[in-house]
Scaffold this active site. Structure first.
Site, PDB file in Angstrom:
ATOM      1  N   HIS A  95     -18.816   6.518  10.727  1.00 35.14           N
ATOM      2  CA  HIS A  95     -19.491   5.281  10.908  1.00 35.14           C
ATOM      3  C   HIS A  95     -21.069   5.673  10.844  1.00 35.14           C
ATOM      4  CE1 HIS A  95     -21.557   1.863  12.845  1.00 35.14           C
ATOM      5  NE2 HIS A  95     -20.261   1.332  12.542  1.00 35.14           N
ATOM      6  N   GLU A 165     -19.762  -0.665   4.488  1.00 37.98           N
ATOM      7  CA  GLU A 165     -20.766  -1.006   5.726  1.00 37.98           C
ATOM      8  C   GLU A 165     -22.094  -0.568   5.440  1.00 37.98           C
ATOM      9  OE1 GLU A 165     -18.875  -1.854   9.844  1.00 37.98           O
ATOM     10  OE2 GLU A 165     -19.843   0.233  10.000  1.00 37.98           O
ATOM     11  N   SER A 213     -22.756  -7.627  10.226  1.00 38.29           N
ATOM     12  CA  SER A 213     -23.130  -8.911  10.570  1.00 38.29           C
ATOM     13  C   SER A 213     -22.004  -9.821  10.581  1.00 38.29           C
ATOM     14  CB  SER A 213     -24.326  -9.275  10.021  1.00 38.29           C
ATOM     15  OG  SER A 213     -25.418  -8.545  10.698  1.00 38.29           O
TER      16      SER A 213
HETATM   17  P1  PGA Z   1     -22.180  -5.486  13.491  1.00 42.79           P
HETATM   18  O1  PGA Z   1     -21.517  -4.120  13.578  1.00 42.79           O
HETATM   19  O2  PGA Z   1     -21.069  -6.413  13.242  1.00 42.79           O
HETATM   20  O3  PGA Z   1     -22.505  -5.478  14.874  1.00 42.79           O
HETATM   21  O4  PGA Z   1     -23.380  -5.699  12.471  1.00 42.79           O
HETATM   22  C1  PGA Z   1     -20.629  -3.578  12.396  1.00 42.79           C
HETATM   23  C2  PGA Z   1     -20.372  -2.193  12.449  1.00 42.79           C
HETATM   24  O5  PGA Z   1     -21.123  -1.270  12.520  1.00 42.79           O
HETATM   25  O6  PGA Z   1     -19.179  -1.837  12.358  1.00 42.79           O
END
Ligand code: PGA
Length: 253
Positions: A95, A165, A213
């Protein structure tokens, strides 16, 4: 068509285990009838033991990270075997928030190998910090994938998912979510990278999910026009009402 997979990443939340149990209980209660999707919830390590029995069958347990080795002198680390023994089936690796703390592609590659070797399903996260007109960010994503999967055997790929991501789309400071077009283009790009590395048959089987998001309003289009195989949901996975709405939307497709 394979089931869409919706993964909740709780990150370092909530602040106590009681609240974790409440959130998990609400998610499980609200998702019982949703047969057409796979649901994964990834609480912090410390809550796995308490969330596991609540999750039952419909909601599968995931972890947010793991170490690469089996056991030994690694203070503070948690091994793939340990989380597996807690009932964990999926693990997020690489991540961007862990990469920001110093995790290298080399370390991520070891973690991917370690987790796959014990039969865990790995969600390998990739994504650029920012975009540039010359497309250099594509090389960055490609290198995250090829280094992250270096020496990983083709036969292990059935337990791999890649999460796109983009860092600029994640969290409360996000510029904005990715567009549907971004998700579609990068999914195709990631598939091409995987096909080049592992061959067409294996490469095309790896699910590509989108995270950044994701909310009640945009989730549908990522899964339809964006052709994502699933979603990695951060903030909205801590809000059971909204998370259930996302799950229901995915289940209707
Ligand atoms: P978020 O995070 O939906 O709060 O933007 C997604 C993630 O980091 O996996």
């Amino acid at each position: 068509m394979a089931k869409k997979i919706i993964i909740g990443n709780w990150k370092m939340n909530p602040v106590d285990v009681k609240e974790a149990e409440v959130i998990a209980g609400k998610i499980v209660a609200g998702s019982d009838s949703l047969k057409k999707i796979s649901i994964v919830v990834c609480p912090p390590f410390q809550y796995l033991e308490r969330v596991g029995p609540i999750a039952k069958k419909k909601v599968v347990l995931g972890a947010q990270d793991c170490f690469f080795g089996g056991k030994g002198p690694y203070t503070g680390e948690v091994s793939p075997e340990m989380i597996k023994s807690m009932g964990v089936k999926y693990v997020i690796i690489g991540h961007s928030e862990r990469r920001a703390l110093g995790e290298s592609d080399e370390l991520i590659n070891k973690k991917v190998g370690g987790a796959l070797s014990v039969g865990l399903k790995v969600i390998l996260c990739v994504g650029e910090r920012s975009r540039d007109d010359s497309g250099e960010f594509l090389n960055f994503i490609k290198s995250q994938i090829s280094q992250g999967l270096d020496k990983i055997k083709k036969s292990r790929l059935k337990n791999l998912l890649v999460a796109y991501e983009p860092i600029w789309a994640i969290g409360k400071d996000a510029l904005h979510p990715a567009t549907v077009q971004d998700v579609l283009e990068i999914s195709i790009f990631i598939k091409k990278v995987l096909v080049d590395l592992f061959g067409r048959e294996e490469g095309l089987k790896v699910p590509i999910v989108y995270g950044g998001s994701v909310d009640v309003n945009n989730c549908r289009e990522f899964l339809t026009d964006g052709q994502a195989d699933g979603l990695l949901v951060g903030r909205e996975s801590l809000n059971p009402e909204n998370f259930i709405k996302i799950l229901k939307t995915a289940n209707e497709l």
